[in-house]
Design an enzyme around this catalytic site. Structure first.
Site, PDB file in Angstrom:
ATOM      1  N   LYS A 166       0.885  -1.429  -0.144  1.00  0.00           N
ATOM      2  CA  LYS A 166       0.057  -0.170   0.173  1.00  0.00           C
ATOM      3  C   LYS A 166       0.976   1.149  -0.383  1.00  0.00           C
ATOM      4  O   LYS A 166       0.596   2.090  -0.480  1.00  0.00           O
ATOM      5  CB  LYS A 166      -0.922  -0.066   1.107  1.00  0.00           C
ATOM      6  N   GLU A 189      -9.288   5.879   3.117  1.00  0.00           N
ATOM      7  CA  GLU A 189     -10.722   4.921   3.681  1.00  0.00           C
ATOM      8  C   GLU A 189      -9.997   3.493   4.010  1.00  0.00           C
ATOM      9  O   GLU A 189      -8.563   3.310   2.858  1.00  0.00           O
ATOM     10  CB  GLU A 189     -11.619   4.145   2.826  1.00  0.00           C
ATOM     11  N   SER A 233       1.402  -9.622  -0.515  1.00  0.00           N
ATOM     12  CA  SER A 233       1.303  -8.299  -1.073  1.00  0.00           C
ATOM     13  C   SER A 233       1.095  -8.203   0.780  1.00  0.00           C
ATOM     14  O   SER A 233       1.385  -6.450   1.022  1.00  0.00           O
ATOM     15  CB  SER A 233       0.164  -7.854  -0.767  1.00  0.00           C
TER      16      SER A 233
END
Length: 465
Positions: free
Chosen positions: A160, A182, A449
């Site tokens: 991210k 969010e 991830s």
């Protein structure tokens, strides 16, 4: 009201708001306009007549290079677009123009590259998972070779941060000093809070109340970094509802605020922009594979909620038809249980949060609430480019249940000394079905991830160790 969706993105007065669920060719459905406190009935159907592409593409080939992804009005075939309130059209137009400028701005790219290297810790390793490879070796000694693309080793613990860094630099170029985001699993929220701390910007993160409970560690991390975490109690109090609240905030404060959307979802240009900031994952993978074995991966595997880590890995290889692209969704309690988040497997075409894509919805076009043990996959939609790749047969999408993900969580921890995020664990779980069918020495790259520290609190309720 019939809407020709290939033109909607360019309309100055969009047909519906960003909070709307619109089921294509559905029965009358509810919709929500900014400022209204309750749902109202409306008869809306949508005749999809996309002029964006006439090229037929199948799993065997045809050239994606001749096809714009997205096209000039922000569509991937019939998917994507800008289904947003009129208030947001100027902001999206400004954002798209700024993104195209920085894409060729050498000073911006140099600054981004330097921060990714020295602050984030890129490039992330392409790690040969020797014991996991041995686990899938067949009695005759043959089997695939498993590699992990270690996005879990990035600063903040997931992929991210790639997008958060890129978008915050872009927001600074636009003069925006207030950042909203969010988050579901909390990793995007932590990444956004981190970059805001790094650059001295106000940060507000919307998070479902249920997700705040199961991701308490990440809530504390965000607050420690100086962010305000606003709990959302509406609906199921998960990622969908947090996204709706973030968009409401943006509509109200659009002049001062930049919305760092965390996945390849939402209205154009977000699916394209987030993909491009994550495309470094696939670019590194290609270069590292060439160094390690002198070729490309044969198979790429990644979990898919909204789909940002998967799109970051896949994008580099979309034109390489000898590379299989496999996304793994959350099957929850099972695909027939109505307690899952397998949007591409079980969903239908509709509109949510500003874009047309596959959604989990009922016959009236109302959202069927998703379920996953993983907060980051607990979302009823998916990025429009994933919908496009599925429809065109370029990527394949499968699913793994909560139980299968938990077993993979434990298996990879014990075999490799790597505790994966529960999101990642879904991709790792699918190896149980995939690997027995693969030829000897097939090179499989799994997107790792995120790391699983944040999920230990959840896993401890289910696993005996």
């Amino acid at each position: 009201m019939a809407i020709s969706t290939n033109h909607v993105a360019s309309l100055s007065k969009p047909c519906i708001s960003s909070f709307t669920t619109l089921k294509v060719l559905s029965k009358p459905n509810n919709y929500f306009h900014p400022g209204q406190s309750e749902f109202k009935r409306s008869s809306i159907s949508c005749n999809v007549t996309s002029e964006a592409s006439t090229l037929t593409i199948n799993a065997k080939g045809n050239d994606f290079k001749t096809l714009q992804r997205p096209n000039s009005v922000g569509r991937f075939g019939k998917f994507g677009g800008k289904y947003v309130p009129e208030t947001l059209i100027p902001a999206l137009t400004e954002l798209e123009a700024a993104f195209h400028v920085i894409a060729v701005d050498q000073d911006f790219q140099k600054e981004l590259e330097g921060i990714l290297k020295d602050y984030v810790g890129r490039e992330s390793p392409l790690y040969f998972a020797e014991r996991l490879t041995e686990h899938y070796r067949r009695p005759n000694g043959e089997g695939p070779h498993i590699y992990l693309k270690r996005e879990d080793l990035n600063h903040t613990g997931s992929h991210k941060i790639n997008n958060a860094i890129g978008q915050v630099l872009l927001a600074k170029r636009l003069g925006k000093k207030r950042i909203i985001a969010e988050t579901g699993a909390g990793q995007h929220g932590v990444a956004t809070a981190t970059v805001c701390a790094r650059f001295g910007l106000e940060c507000i993160v919307y998070m479902g109340a249920q997700d705040m409970e199961r991701q308490a560690l990440n809530v504390f991390r965000m607050k420690l970094l100086g962010a305000e975490v606003r709990g959302v109690h509406a609906g199921t109090a998960t990622l969908k509802d947090a996204t709706s609240e973030a968009i409401r905030d943006w509509v109200t404060n659009v002049d001062s605020t930049h919305y760092i959307l965390g996945s390849v979802a939402g209205p154009h240009p977000y699916p394209m922009m987030v993909r491009e900031f994550h495309a470094i994952i696939g670019k590194e993978t290609r270069r590292q594979a060439l160094e390690k074995w002198g070729g490309k991966p044969d198979v790429l595997v990644a979990c898919v909620g909204g789909g940002s880590n998967a799109m970051g890995l896949f994008h580099e290889f979309v034109d390489d038809f000898d590379v299989r692209l496999i996304g793994v969704e959350a099957a929850g309690h099972g695909l027939d249980s109505n307690k899952h988040a397998a949007t591409l497997t079980k969903g239908e075409v509709g509109v949510l949060h500003g874009a047309m894509s596959f959604l989990l919805q009922d016959d009236d076009g109302q959202i069927i609430e998703p379920h996953s043990i993983s907060a980051g996959l607990d979302y009823p939609g998916v990025g429009p480019e994933h919908s496009f790749l599925k429809e065109r047969g370029r990527a394949e999408y499968h699913s793994a249940t909560d139980d299968e993900a938990l077993e993979a969580f434990k298996r990879v921890s014990r075999l490799e000394g790597i505790i994966p995020a529960l999101e990642t664990s879904h991709a790792l779980a699918y190896l149980e079905k995939l690997c027995p069918s693969l030829p000897d020495k097939t090179k499989v790259v799994v997107s790792c991830s995120g790391r699983g520290d944040k999920d230990v609190h959840t896993a401890i309720k289910y696993l005996q160790v």
